[in-house]
Design a protein around this motif. Structure first.
Motif, PDB file in Angstrom:
ATOM      1  N   LEU A  24       0.827  -1.206   0.000  1.00  0.00           N
ATOM      2  CA  LEU A  24       0.000   0.000   0.000  1.00  0.00           C
ATOM      3  C   LEU A  24       0.860   1.255   0.000  1.00  0.00           C
ATOM      4  O   LEU A  24       0.544   2.242  -0.672  1.00  0.00           O
ATOM      5  CB  LEU A  24      -0.936  -0.011   1.219  1.00  0.00           C
ATOM      6  CG  LEU A  24      -2.049  -1.063   1.151  1.00  0.00           C
ATOM      7  CD1 LEU A  24      -2.689  -1.269   2.519  1.00  0.00           C
ATOM      8  CD2 LEU A  24      -3.108  -0.643   0.123  1.00  0.00           C
ATOM      9  N   ILE A  25       1.954   1.190   0.743  1.00  0.00           N
ATOM     10  CA  ILE A  25       2.845   2.360   0.784  1.00  0.00           C
ATOM     11  C   ILE A  25       3.503   2.558  -0.590  1.00  0.00           C
ATOM     12  O   ILE A  25       3.592   3.686  -1.101  1.00  0.00           O
ATOM     13  CB  ILE A  25       3.885   2.201   1.914  1.00  0.00           C
ATOM     14  CG1 ILE A  25       3.168   2.306   3.273  1.00  0.00           C
ATOM     15  CG2 ILE A  25       4.984   3.250   1.805  1.00  0.00           C
ATOM     16  CD1 ILE A  25       4.038   2.003   4.476  1.00  0.00           C
ATOM     17  N   PRO A  33       4.399  10.999  -5.487  1.00  0.00           N
ATOM     18  CA  PRO A  33       5.848  11.073  -5.235  1.00  0.00           C
ATOM     19  C   PRO A  33       6.234  12.308  -4.419  1.00  0.00           C
ATOM     20  O   PRO A  33       7.278  12.334  -3.764  1.00  0.00           O
ATOM     21  CB  PRO A  33       6.457  11.119  -6.641  1.00  0.00           C
ATOM     22  CG  PRO A  33       5.339  11.420  -7.574  1.00  0.00           C
ATOM     23  CD  PRO A  33       4.074  11.052  -6.912  1.00  0.00           C
ATOM     24  N   ASP A  34       5.360  13.291  -4.424  1.00  0.00           N
ATOM     25  CA  ASP A  34       5.641  14.519  -3.671  1.00  0.00           C
ATOM     26  C   ASP A  34       5.370  14.355  -2.178  1.00  0.00           C
ATOM     27  O   ASP A  34       5.876  15.134  -1.367  1.00  0.00           O
ATOM     28  CB  ASP A  34       4.764  15.661  -4.225  1.00  0.00           C
ATOM     29  CG  ASP A  34       3.315  15.199  -4.410  1.00  0.00           C
ATOM     30  OD1 ASP A  34       3.126  14.012  -4.789  1.00  0.00           O
ATOM     31  OD2 ASP A  34       2.400  15.983  -4.138  1.00  0.00           O
ATOM     32  N   ALA A  35       4.566  13.356  -1.805  1.00  0.00           N
ATOM     33  CA  ALA A  35       4.248  13.172  -0.372  1.00  0.00           C
ATOM     34  C   ALA A  35       4.420  11.707   0.005  1.00  0.00           C
ATOM     35  O   ALA A  35       3.453  11.015   0.326  1.00  0.00           O
ATOM     36  CB  ALA A  35       2.814  13.638  -0.102  1.00  0.00           C
TER      37      ALA A  35
END
Ligand code: SF4
Length: 556
Positions: A24-25, A33-35
């Protein structure tokens, strides 16, 4: 140490949880990709030296949950054989009767014969490859509690001698402060037990009841049991007063897994589950299958039988409970691995949401309970919710209740069958025939002929069990006076019988009441938890020994 999630126990439930969380991660990080979320602070604690070493089961795997977790897993997982043939026999002392049709719960076509410890080892490799740290040789020894909130887990101290004094290699345990603690310790988990007691999680539930499975792995001459052949037996050597049965599973290379599950609710305190297995092997049908073969491994493990009514609340403030620790096992099908895996996946989905929202309160984690309730875990367990309790009045009554439950969707005669803890069904010696009566062949230690049957110590040798000798006992008897003053007289010290590893011994001591004193050999312990469950006075507590100690199961 700070952690996002700590999973206590690296069995099928814990590994499935870790793997699903990593998946899931990864999916989240690919989308955002920003968070990104980190997997760095997710830990699995496993008390064995190597992943899978303490895992033991029959085992048959219903692949349903694994197909959801890792589609196509069959191509690479260590599966011994697909079930190709099954049969159920009722045994009398010298005969066998094959059931004309295999009851639907015991139909296993499409399932796989596996070695659970190899399977879990493979799952562990996947977990590590996915970037999650598995701390092997570390037991969760204590929950860090703040009111009803589980704030983390303390791992075991290393290098403490048998007098509780630090040795030269002393290392204190770590405090892992976790946003969420996920308990996947297997049956009768010690941290789960503490949490259930502390938060009264058993309130309004049926008491959990258990069985103990004693298993041997055999290498037999070719042609005896085909790979993928599954045999279940009922009846002998148990009488109609005890609950249980046997399995025989064929694996490649003429390896046969056989074992006997004895319900830990038998009346005679002299009954010995390891002897039950030895007696089972003496039956002509079984003896013929094993003739000329060689026993190569031994082990034992308890399993929860209580069913849906005995399952505690599954989540609360910063904690969740999975798999066998929660009692998620279908005792009618003799299967729990698929449920353990599914519960791990559902807990992972909940933990992931909590990581995203940075909210692990009881309200947030209640989503795990809701997921289980809405899943096929509940559907499967609901149909057998009254199954084991139906056998509380013996084998024949149990069959009758099972039939009624089958046609009423699991209900039977009442909406909810009550149950009582198995140890309460143990009867004092004074109420039993001195020679054991109908149970005479099940009582006292097995002697063994060294070929077909074995005494406990010979069996135990084949479990590979090893512990650091100089450490505090991990079997805590809260009142040893009870052992000498009452238990020896009232129940004849049943710990000597129900422990499948010869840990408990009553030794002569002229200074002790009744001339007997309890002596322990904790380094023999195979971590089956039977003593914690079946002691009639409930004064034995099993706690994890120094991490790394325990059985060394291979192929079990
Ligand atoms: Fe099982 Fe208890 Fe014996 Fe250990 S001491 S093998 S947990 S019964």
């Amino acid at each position: 140490m700070e952690a996002d999630a700590v999973i206590v126990g690296g069995g099928p439930a814990g590994m499935a949880c870790a793997l699903r969380l990593a998946q899931l991660i990864d999916e989240h990080n690919a989308r955002h990709p920003d968070a990104p979320l980190s997997k760095e602070n997710i830990y699995v604690l496993e008390k064995s030296r190597e992943i899978g070493q303490h895992c033991l089961s029959g085992a048959l795997l219903d692949p349903r949950s694994m197909r959801e977790l890792l589609p196509g897993f069959e191509k690479e997982a260590p599966l011994d054989a697909e079930v190709s043939r099954e049969a159920v026999y009722y045994l009398t002392k010298n005969s066998k009767f094959k059931l004309p049709i295999t009851p639907p719960p015991l139909r296993d076509h499409g399932n796989y014969v596996i070695s659970l410890n190899r399977f879990v080892k493979w799952m562990g490799e996947k977990v590590e490859a996915a970037g999650i740290t598995v701390f092997t040789g570390f037991a969760g020894s204590e929950l860090l509690l703040e009111g009803d909130r589980v704030a983390g887990v303390r791992t075991d101290d290393k290098g403490v001698d048998k007098h509780n004094q630090p040795k030269g290699n002393f290392e204190p345990g770590y405090d892992l402060k976790a946003k969420v603690v996920i308990l996947a310790e297997g049956t009768r988990g010690s941290l789960t037990k503490a949490l259930v007691e502390r938060l009264h999680l058993d309130r309004g539930r049926n008491p959990q009841v258990y069985g103990v499975g004693v298993k041997e792995l055999w290498e037999v001459p070719a042609g005896r049991v085909a790979p993928g052949e599954v045999i279940y037996t009922l009846g002998y050597p148990l009488t109609t007063r005890e609950y249980g049965g046997a399995w025989i599973y064929g694996s490649p290379n003429n390896i046969v897994s056989l074992g006997f599950v004895t319900g830990l609710d038998y009346p005679d305190p002299r009954l010995d589950p390891q002897r039950v297995l030895q007696q089972f092997k003496r039956h002509p049908f079984v003896a013929a299958l094993l003739e000329g073969g060689k026993m190569i491994r031994y082990g034992a493990k308890s399993l929860p039988y209580g069913g849906w009514w005995a399952v505690p609340p599954l989540a609360g403030h910063c904690w969740m409970i999975l798999g066998d620790s929660a009692g998620l096992l279908n005792s009618q099908r003799l299967k729990g691995i698929h449920l353990a895996i599914k519960s791990g996946m559902l807990a992972a989905e909940t933990a992931f949401e909590c990581m995203l929202k940075n909210d692990c309160t009881a309200a947030a984690l209640s989503a795990y309970q809701a997921r289980v309730d809405a899943s096929w875990i509940k559907t499967e367990l609901w149909k057998v919710r009254n199954f084991h309790q139906g056998f509380e009045h013996g084998f024949w009554a149990g069959l009758l209740h099972t039939g009624l439950q089958q046609v009423t969707g699991g209900r039977g005669l009442r909406a909810r069958y009550a149950g009582q803890p198995g140890y309460k069904r143990m009867r004092p010696l004074a109420a039993l025939p001195a020679d054991g009566g109908a149970d005479a062949h099940l009582i006292g230690p097995a002697k063994g002929d060294g070929k077909l049957t074995f005494d406990k110590l010979t069996d135990l040798y084949h479990s590979g069990t090893r512990h650091e000798e100089d450490q505090p006992s991990h079997l805590i008897i809260h009142d040893t006076n009870l052992c000498s003053q009452r238990c020896v007289v009232e129940f004849g010290s049943p710990c000597q019988n129900f422990c499948p590893a010869n840990v408990y011994e009553m030794v002569d001591d002229s200074a002790a009441p009744n001339g007997k004193r309890i002596s322990l050999n904790p380094s023999n312990c195979v971590h089956c938890k039977t003593c914690d469950i079946m002691d009639p006075y409930q004064v034995i507590t099993w706690v994890p020994p120094e991490g790394g100690g325990g059985p060394n199961y291979d192929g079990m």
